[in-house]
Write a protein that holds these residues in place. Structure first.
Motif: not given
Length: 275
Positions: A6-11, A129-137, A146-151, A165-167
């Protein structure tokens, strides 16, 4: 972006943090499939210690502050009964899910109560947390994904409810979830009765081996063993949710207050006892 992180850009850790636990579940409710996700990271500083060299860092960039909160949990079940709709039950299959991208809580500004969000979180304290975009491959023709998830994240614990902030999360190989029925508890009048479960069970570290009902209040407790648990290791759960974790609990649906049941392993029969 590496997998299972999990990534928190800017941390203070641009390389992200290992995901320690990831539970993905599916439940059928009124003919629809809803997903639940429970994510817990390793400690933020588990791979690399970062020292604070500047005095004017923002909370998001401060390693001292991140160290104080240790790790994150983003969950549809840890603190409330959340989750998000996927499709009709008749459509649910690995083929349907392959390539599907879902938007979850895209407009949090319209939500009046944060409890109505699909996920609750603990990042820098109990945030949102909100504004999730969750993709299943799908991985080949297997039942793994695979799960790619941004929020987006709001530092609500510090009084900031703006999702600025993003994650992001990338998971490499997860088993397609078995579809469970939402009414899993045999006595429907107890389906939504509340109880307590220990974090070891909820985080799938241990099975339920000890069940009790308080003789005064009738509260149900589902534990990994008879040993004392600290208050911070307890989570609220409904009996229906507990039965979806372990269907053998249906055998205890008539257990009276002041009675308990225990077993040595998840494959053993329940043995009742008086508290």
């Amino acid at each position: 972006m590496e997998h299972d992180r999990i990534y928190f850009p800017g941390n203070p850790w641009p390389e992200g943090h290992p995901v320690e636990r990831f539970r993905w579940s599916a439940v059928e409710t009124d003919g629809d499939v809803w997903f639940g996700i429970h994510l817990k990271s390793a400690r933020y500083y588990s791979e690399r210690r970062v020292h604070e060299d500047e005095d004017d860092l923002s909370a998001w960039a401060s390693p001292t502050l991140w160290n104080n909160y240790h790790s994150c949990t983003i969950s549809t079940s840890e603190w409330h009964g959340g989750g998000f709709r996927v499709c009709e039950a008749a459509e649910f299959s690995p083929e349907f899910l392959d390539g599907l991208e879902l938007l979850v809580d895209p407009n949090p500004e319209t939500v009046e109560d944060w409890e109505d969000l699909a996920f609750q979180s603990y990042v820098l304290g109990h945030d949102n947390v909100a504004k999730h975009k969750i993709r299943f491959e799908r991985i080949g023709d297997s039942k793994r994904f695979k799960i790619i998830w941004v929020g987006a994240h709001a530092q609500s614990y510090f009084g900031d409810d703006e999702f600025t902030q993003e994650f992001s999360v990338s998971m490499s190989s997860l088993e397609f979830p078995e579809l469970n029925c939402s009414s899993s508890y045999r006595s429907s009048n107890l389906e939504n009765a509340s109880g307590m479960v220990c974090s070891h069970v909820l985080d799938e570290q241990a099975p339920i081996l000890y069940v009790s009902r308080d003789k005064n209040e009738g509260m149900w407790r589902f534990l990994c063993g008879p040993e004392d648990h600290k208050a911070e290791q307890s989570r609220e759960i409904t009996l229906g949710e507990a039965a979806r974790i372990d269907a053998s609990l249906n055998a205890l649906d008539e257990m009276s207050p002041g009675i308990g049941a225990a077993r040595e392993s998840a494959t053993d029969e329940w043995t009742p006892f008086i508290l």
